[in-house]
Each structure stands twice: as structure tokens, then as C-alpha cells.
Design a protein around this motif. Structure first.
Motif, PDB file in Angstrom:
ATOM      1  N   GLU A   3      -3.833  -0.627  -6.974  1.00  0.00           N
ATOM      2  CA  GLU A   3      -5.201  -0.929  -6.493  1.00  0.00           C
ATOM      3  C   GLU A   3      -4.896  -0.691  -4.967  1.00  0.00           C
ATOM      4  OE1 GLU A   3      -6.437  -4.888  -6.912  1.00  0.00           O
ATOM      5  OE2 GLU A   3      -6.059  -4.853  -9.002  1.00  0.00           O
ATOM      6  N   ARG A   4      -5.898  -0.336  -4.109  1.00  0.00           N
ATOM      7  CA  ARG A   4      -5.762  -0.299  -2.626  1.00  0.00           C
ATOM      8  C   ARG A   4      -5.858  -1.791  -2.088  1.00  0.00           C
ATOM      9  NH1 ARG A   4      -4.609   4.393  -1.053  1.00  0.00           N
ATOM     10  NH2 ARG A   4      -4.738   6.210  -2.385  1.00  0.00           N
ATOM     11  N   GLY A  48      13.859   2.850  -6.336  1.00  0.00           N
ATOM     12  CA  GLY A  48      13.815   2.290  -5.099  1.00  0.00           C
ATOM     13  C   GLY A  48      12.427   1.634  -4.544  1.00  0.00           C
ATOM     14  N   VAL A  49      11.499   1.777  -5.366  1.00  0.00           N
ATOM     15  CA  VAL A  49      10.200   1.154  -4.893  1.00  0.00           C
ATOM     16  C   VAL A  49       9.659   0.061  -5.382  1.00  0.00           C
ATOM     17  CG1 VAL A  49       7.710   2.107  -4.497  1.00  0.00           C
ATOM     18  CG2 VAL A  49       9.514   3.870  -4.309  1.00  0.00           C
ATOM     19  N   ARG A  50       9.841  -0.102  -6.686  1.00  0.00           N
ATOM     20  CA  ARG A  50       9.360  -1.402  -7.518  1.00  0.00           C
ATOM     21  C   ARG A  50      10.664  -2.211  -7.557  1.00  0.00           C
ATOM     22  NH1 ARG A  50       4.967  -0.668 -11.301  1.00  0.00           N
ATOM     23  NH2 ARG A  50       5.796  -3.027 -11.945  1.00  0.00           N
ATOM     24  N   GLY A  93       0.222  -3.615  -3.925  1.00  0.00           N
ATOM     25  CA  GLY A  93      -0.619  -2.206  -3.711  1.00  0.00           C
ATOM     26  C   GLY A  93       0.378  -1.099  -3.853  1.00  0.00           C
ATOM     27  N   VAL A  94       1.299  -1.189  -4.786  1.00  0.00           N
ATOM     28  CA  VAL A  94       1.959  -0.030  -5.212  1.00  0.00           C
ATOM     29  C   VAL A  94       1.355   0.915  -6.171  1.00  0.00           C
ATOM     30  CG1 VAL A  94       4.284   0.814  -5.885  1.00  0.00           C
ATOM     31  CG2 VAL A  94       4.224  -1.098  -4.571  1.00  0.00           C
ATOM     32  N   ASN A 109       0.999  -1.254  -0.113  1.00  0.00           N
ATOM     33  CA  ASN A 109      -0.027  -0.112   0.255  1.00  0.00           C
ATOM     34  C   ASN A 109       0.894   1.193  -0.034  1.00  0.00           C
ATOM     35  OD1 ASN A 109      -2.698  -0.635  -0.296  1.00  0.00           O
ATOM     36  ND2 ASN A 109      -3.252  -0.883   1.752  1.00  0.00           N
ATOM     37  N   ILE A 110       1.536   1.595  -1.215  1.00  0.00           N
ATOM     38  CA  ILE A 110       2.227   2.494  -1.341  1.00  0.00           C
ATOM     39  C   ILE A 110       1.975   3.396  -2.445  1.00  0.00           C
ATOM     40  CG2 ILE A 110       4.643   3.386  -1.718  1.00  0.00           C
ATOM     41  CD1 ILE A 110       4.724   1.718   0.662  1.00  0.00           C
TER      42      ILE A 110
END
Length: 545
Positions: A528-529, A487-489, A501-502, A477-478
Motif C-alpha cells: 500500500e501507499r 536488505g529491505v524487509r 508501505g513496502v 514508502n518503498i
């Protein structure tokens, strides 16, 4: 202040640069439990991709942050909150006096207190407490390089703080060694060896002798970093790419026998502080599961923990550094915020930090909670540092507002950092700029959840310090503002990990791949959340029922 109150406060201060989570709480609440969450519930301590981080933070999240009584006021030692009087001597005298008395709160009444050097917390049970954010302000006028000692290797770019929680004996050793060598636990006398191999996620550990152990005692669980690279490969999930990775060159700093790096000693072993929950006839039962296998070739054993600062904290105040221009990368003079080193079960609560080179730092720390904290003002190098085997840290309800000045030429902003064998760490309920930073050396078992990030930072780390990400990184959830994945995916980079949920990105991070081949990592429910909204909070509630 709960999450809703925190976000409401952020919304009310958008003009000062906060980022705001624009997600619908109702939409998250209506979501069905994600399939990976259902899998996790079936085997919380052994899930291959989602680490059990429910043990993060003060007292493993099993007790609320304490509120010890006031013992003294800094004014009794001569401090004056007039914004002009140098109060450094008075503050340190008060902190030392309360420490020698066995602990308690050093109260700082409303006012602005000028400080020209480091405030030292060498004792356990010592809490520095203000009258509230914006009411009590500590204003530091000099950086570490000017008030403490010139940097030997620019170490103030990643360690040390102007409020420094560190055992006195460790400080003395660091000073004697010019801040090289061991930065963490000292005097680690062997207590017992582990007599059988133990798989990850176990709490019962067979030992050669149970005599040294008793319930409630903290000890150090140690495993050797061997020349066959098997421990390093295990931290990377034992994926196929660990067999072809060039450990001797690309991870030279993690191979102590091959490097002259002055900090290599910190990686001779994997060191993990644990609490003994029970003692059986031939085994000890730990208060939390092991994060790795314990294999015979690594000579797993228990040792004494050595000197430690525990049950100490900082709360209800604002810290302001003298605002000076930002320096180029790795030249920070050390306008650094609070730093916890060889610290256990400590906390920061409701503290704002402005105009720092580096924000809140941890070095070889365990179970520290940073709650309702902000790092803002002019551009900064690191906002949060988690380095050299710092474990089970919890940063929750945090904010990194947009910098009030642009980055200096040659400077870098990293954001929220983990590195160097660190594990079990959590960043939750945050609004920030920067990025999800790793400085290499195989951090593992980390969770970022319920965070909104303006992803404009950069990861770091030396090119010979090993892979950026070990096993079980979970981003859950980002919200990413600006579309950047850096740095995120991590689905093509972090082994046995989960990106769930990114939202707001179009593909994996732009980093070169460290480990070739199948990583067994998933990216699911993107844009998506998902439920639960906050993975750490859900894990803790499930464990505590």
C-alpha cells in the motif's frame, strides 16, 4: 529542484538508465495518516520503532544550505579547463589559500579539468563550486593507490576520496599510523561527567560542571563500550535475544579487548557530537535529543570535539573518473568520490559522479547533506558509504542509475550503506539499483523513505562484526522492483523497527537471523501507499511547525 522536478528529470532520461518512481502522487496525497505516524506525533523523541530523524542534514535541517560568495577562481592559480592540462596543483593551491583566508568559494568555470591526485579540503568554510553539472567537469586520471599511497589493508575499498574533506591533523595521524586505529575525532579532552542516568530521547543532561559549556558550542558525548555488552545490547533495543547472542565471537570486532583488528579503537566508545543549546545551573540542554540511554555503567561524559572541517561543501559540477575495468571485491584501487571525515555541517549539492569505485563517503561525520546527487556509469562497489559512527546524514533526491557495465567476476555492488554505530541517517526521494546495505557493527535509528529500488545488490560486513541492524530501522514508502526482499524487509531481523508501505516483495529478507526471539518489529500496510509520503520531510515539518 523539488521532488516532482527530480522525478520528471529521471523520466526524461530513462534511456540513460534511470529508474523511475511510478507511484501516483494523488494516491499518496489521498491516503489517511498511518497509525504509526499518529503514534509518532504523540511522542516524537521516544517512539519505540520510528526514530526521530528530523535532525538529519546540514544544521539539523533548521537552515537552508548556504550560498557563500566567490573568493577566488581556480584559473587565478593556473588551472586551465582544456581537458589536457594537469590542474591538481592549481586546485589545491586555491583551496588552501581560501582556507587560510577564512573561507569562501573556489569557483571552477565551465570546462574540463584534468586532475591526477587528491584535492584536499583541510579548512572550514571552503566551498568548491562549478558552473553547473555538465558544464564544469573534474576528470580524475589516477586512483588513490597510484596517486596518494598504496593501500595497507585495501582501505580504499571503503574509505578515502579523491576530494577529501578532513582536518589536517587527522590526515597526518592517519598517515603516521598507516590508516589504522582512530579514524575520527581527535584530542578529546574530558569536560564534564554525566551525573545521573538519562533515558533515550532526553535533551537535558545533568553534568558535574557547567563551566566548560556555552550555547552554540559543539562537544562530543561519549559512552564506554563495556565488557558486559550492555551498550551493544542497548543499541540492539535490549530485546531478549541480546542475552543469548554470542557477543564474544560473533561481535568480536566490537569487543576491543578481544580483538587485534586494527580499527577496533573506533568502537571503544559510542561517540556522538552534539551542540549545546542552553546551560542551566547543573545541566546542559542539547540541541537535539539523545539517541541512547546514558547509563552510569558506561561512564557517560562530554569531551572536546577536536579538529573538524565544518561549513564546507562541493556543488554544481560533474566528476568523472578514468573509466577502467572494475576489480574484484575489496581490491578497489580508489577511484573514489568525495569523502567527508571528521566533518560537521557540510554539504554536496547538484553533483554527478561517474565511473567510481566508491561514490560518496562519510567516516565519523555529522550533519552532512548530500542533495541532488547521482552515482552512475560502470559497475561500482559502494554508491554511498556511511561508516564509523557517522550520524544524522541526509541523502535526498539521489539517483543510482543502472550500471553501464556488468559486475566484474568476484565483485559486489552494495548500494546505500550504513554501519558501525552510525545513527540518525536518512535516504529519501531516491531512484536506485543496489540494495539497502548494512555492513554490521550495529547501525541504528535509520530511515529510508520514498525510494524506488531495483533490488539487485548485496549487504556485506565481516562475520565477527556483530548484528547487521540495531534498533529502529524504518523503511517507509518503498517500491521494490523485481520482487527481491534482500536488505529491505527487516521485520524478522531488525529489533524495534518498522517496515511500512513496502511494495513489491513477498516476504522478509533472506538473511540469517542475528537476534533470536521477539523483536517487537512491525510490518504494516505492505503493498500500500501510506501517508506521509516522505517520513523525514514530515518529521522535519512537524518539528519546525
Amino acid at each position: 529542484m523539488d521532488r516532482r522536478d527530480f522525478l520528471r528529470a529521471a523520466t526524461a532520461t530513462v534511456a540513460t538508465g534511470y529508474l523511475v518512481d511510478t507511484g501516483s502522487a494523488a494516491a499518496v496525497a489521498a491516503a489517511r495518516p498511518h497509525r504509526l505516524w499518529r503514534e509518532y506525533l504523540a511522542a516524537p523523541d521516544h517512539h519505540p520503532r520510528i526514530p526521530n530523524v528530523s535532525y538529519a542534514g546540514y544544521r539539523r535541517g533548521e537552515r537552508p544550505l548556504p550560498r557563500p560568495p566567490v573568493r577566488v577562481s581556480v584559473t587565478a592559480f593556473g588551472a586551465v579547463g582544456d581537458g589536457a592540462t594537469d590542474c591538481t596543483t592549481a586546485f589545491n593551491a586555491a583551496l588552501e589559500a581560501v582556507g587560510r583566508l577564512g573561507g569562501g568559494v573556489v569557483h571552477v568555470p565551465a570546462g574540463e579539468y584534468q586532475l591526477s591526485s587528491v584535492l584536499w579540503v583541510h579548512h572550514s568554510g571552503v566551498v568548491l563550486r562549478g558552473a553547473g553539472r555538465g558544464r564544469t567537469t573534474l576528470r580524475f586520471t589516477q586512483p588513490l593507490a597510484a596517486c596518494y599511497r598504496p593501500p595497507a589493508r585495501n582501505e580504499w575499498s571503503w574509505s578515502g576520496g579523491l576530494i577529501w574533506f578532513v582536518p589536517r591533523r587527522l590526515r597526518e595521524q592517519l598517515e603516521h599510523n598507516d590508516f589504522s586505529g582512530n579514524e575520527g575525532w581527535l584530542e578529546n579532552r574530558e569536560l564534564a561527567s554525566v551525573t545521573a542516568e538519562v533515558p533515550r530521547g532526553s535533551r537535558r543532561v545533568p553534568v558535574s560542571s557547567t563551566e566548560p559549556f556555552e550555547p552554540g558550542r559543539h562537544v562530543l558525548l561519549v559512552a564506554d563500550n563495556t565488557t558486559d555488552n550492555t551498550l551493544l545490547a542497548h543499541l540492539a533495543g535490549d530485546v531478549p535475544g541480546t542475552a543469548t547472542y554470542a557477543w564474544e565471537s560473533a561481535a568480536r570486532r566490537l569487543r576491543p579487548e578481544l580483538t587485534d583488528w586494527v580499527l577496533a579503537e573506533n568502537f571503544h566508545h559510542l561517540r556522538y557530537p552534539v551542540e549545546v543549546a542552553a546551560v542551566e545551573r547543573d545541566a546542559v540542554v542539547l540541541a537535539q535529543p539523545t539517541r541512547t540511554d546514558l547509563r552510569a555503567g558506561w561512564r557517560p561524559r562530554f569531551t572536546t570535539l577536536g579538529p573538524v572541517v565544518r561549513e564546507s561543501g562541493l556543488e554544481h559540477l560533474t566528476i568523472r573518473m578514468r573509466e577502467v575495468p572494475q576489480t574484484a571485491h575489496h581490491l578497489d584501487p580508489g577511484f573514489n568520490g568525495p569523502h567527508f571525515q571528521a566533518a560537521l555541517d557540510c554539504w554536496v549539492r547538484e553533483v554527478d559522479l561517474w565511473h567510481s569505485d566508491n561514490g560518496f563517503g562519510l567516516t565519523s561525520a555529522k550533519n552532512v547533506t548530500l542533495r541532488d546527487v547521482l552515482v552512475g556509469g560502470r559497475a561500482r562497489h559502494h554508491s554511498f558509504i556511511c561508516r564509523v559512527q557517522s550520524h544524522d546524514m541526509l541523502v535526498e533526491r539521489f539517483a543510482i542509475p543502472r550500471a553501464t557495465t556488468p559486475l566484474a567476476p568476484g565483485a559486489v555492488h552494495h548500494g546505500i550503506n550504513t554501519e558501525g554505530f552510525s545513527a540518525g541517517n536518512v535516504w529519501a526521494d531516491g531512484v536506485m539499483e543496489g540494495t539497502f546495505d548494512s555492513h554490521r557493527a550495529l547501525p541504528f535509528d535509520s530511515v529510508r523513505t520514498a525510494v524506488t529500488v531495483a533490488n539487485n545488490g548485496a549487504t556485506g560486513g565481516a562475520g565477527d562484526a556483530g548484528p547487521r541492524w540495531g534498533a529502529r530501522f524504518c523503511h517507509w514508502n518503498i517500491d521494490v522492483l523485481g520482487g527481491r526482499s534482500h536488505g529491505v524487509r527487516l521485520e524478522e531481523h531488525a529489533p524495534y523497527s518498522a517496515m511500512v508501505g513496502v511494495r513489491g516483495t513477498s516476504g522478509p529478507t533472506d538473511h540469517p537471523v542475528d537476534l533470536a526471539g521477539e523483536l517487537s518489529t512491525v510490518a504494516d500496510s505492505l503493498d500500500e501507499r501510506v501517508w506521509p509520503a516522505n517520513l523525514h520531510q514530515a518529521q522535519l515539518r512537524h518539528r519546525l511547525r
